[in-house]
Design a protein around this motif. Structure first.
Motif: not given
Length: 342
Positions: A78-81, A88-89, A102-103, A124-127
């Protein structure tokens, strides 16, 4: 106990012959039919080969692209939480497959009891994820580049050359081994869609660098060496050619092991009866493997028969006995030893 060579009665061809849609007088036609949904570059063809135990025998050789026809691999990271499971996978946690949303990324420190986990920007929450070939190569190796600690590691199929292909050389008739052989060197086998069924993922190395390398919902991910491959079997392989026409409706053959024995889809009702290699000798059917659960990190526990080769050269000669030995990975699923030898 009867001669263990009799355990090989369920050869890859024997299992295929049980499916009316795949029965052919010519063994190469039967194998071609089984892999009809794979992206075949060449083969299958019959060749001489030397197996891992030194046995000289006859194998089939097939060269395939590591790219499934039925779906597009991914997503992985994922790109954000705030992202949901669709972004995502999956990942293996305590023997189960968990969604990498994200979680999940946000709770890694809690999950592993280690405050060094921090795969996202807290502001920012960015992964943080690998987004280039160079980053993929640096993070996906056993000794992860320290620059990519605390990253979600993903390698995209687009990073591979268009002509990427792998050649598999698999015995037509299994030869039982003196002792179980690990799946880490050759891989577990080849799925009907032409995708490698791999050995266990090196979770200790991955987690030790505070990284995760998710699999997509079909259990696969990409590395620069073998391309897209499976570390887990999910329902993505249930639609095997001839499955609906199979006489044995309880079993779906999803692949052929590198030792020539059939690999079936996971069955909960057989778990307590399987040996350490995830196999069983069933009356009237012979020996066959059953894939481990999706979160087990072991499609097969080991091989009971001598294995063939995976080759980069489509015209290469298989001499598996000349390949460097690799110790079996620790920990085997199952409830007993594989069949006795000798």
């Amino acid at each position: 106990m009867r001669d263990p060579r009799h355990l090989a009665a369920a050869t890859c061809l024997g299992a295929l012959a049980a499916m009316p849609a795949l029965a052919h007088d010519d063994p190469m036609q039967a194998i071609a039919a089984f892999f009809s949904e794979a992206q075949i570059v060449s083969g299958p063809e019959q060749v001489d080969c030397t197996l891992s135990g030194g046995t000289q025998t006859t194998c089939f050789r097939i060269t395939v692209k590591p790219d499934p026809k039925a779906y597009t691999p991914g997503p992985w990271c994922p790109t954000q939480i705030t992202d949901g499971a669709d972004k995502g996978g999956i990942w293996f946690v305590d023997g189960k497959a968990e969604d990498v949303d994200g979680a999940f990324i946000a709770r890694l420190a809690e999950l592993y009891g280690d405050t060094e986990w921090q795969l996202f920007d807290p502001d920012t929450g960015a992964v943080r994820f690998t987004g280039t070939l160079e980053a993929c190569e640096a993070a996906a190796r056993p000794d992860v580049d320290p620059e990519y600690n605390n990253y979600c590691v993903q390698c995209l199929p687009d990073y591979l050359p268009d002509d990427t292909a792998i050649t598999y050389v698999i015995p037509l008739t299994p030869v039982m081994a003196d002792r179980p052989e690990p799946t880490a060197l050759s891989g577990a086998g080849l799925a009907w869609n032409g995708i490698r069924l791999d050995g266990p993922a090196p979770l200790e190395n991955i987690l030790g660098a505070h990284t995760i390398a998710p699999f997509d919902d079909c259990g696969g991910h990409v590395n620069p060496h073998v391309g897209y491959h499976y570390h887990a079997v999910t329902d993505c392989l249930d639609d095997a050619p001839g499955a609906t026409a199979a006489l044995d409706t309880q079993d779906v053959q999803i692949g052929i092991a590198m030792d020539g024995l059939p690999i079936m889809a996971h069955r909960d009702d057989l778990v307590d009866q399987l040996d350490a290699c995830n196999g069983i000798d069933l009356a009237g059917k012979g020996y066959r493997y059953y894939a481990g659960t999706a979160g087990s990190n072991a499609i097969l526990g080991c091989h009971v028969a001598e294995t063939g080769c995976t080759l980069e050269d489509a015209d290469g000669i298989c001499d598996a006995a000349a390949m460097p030995p690799e110790p079996p990975p620790g920990g085997r699923p199952g409830n007993g030893p594989p069949p006795e030898r000798g």
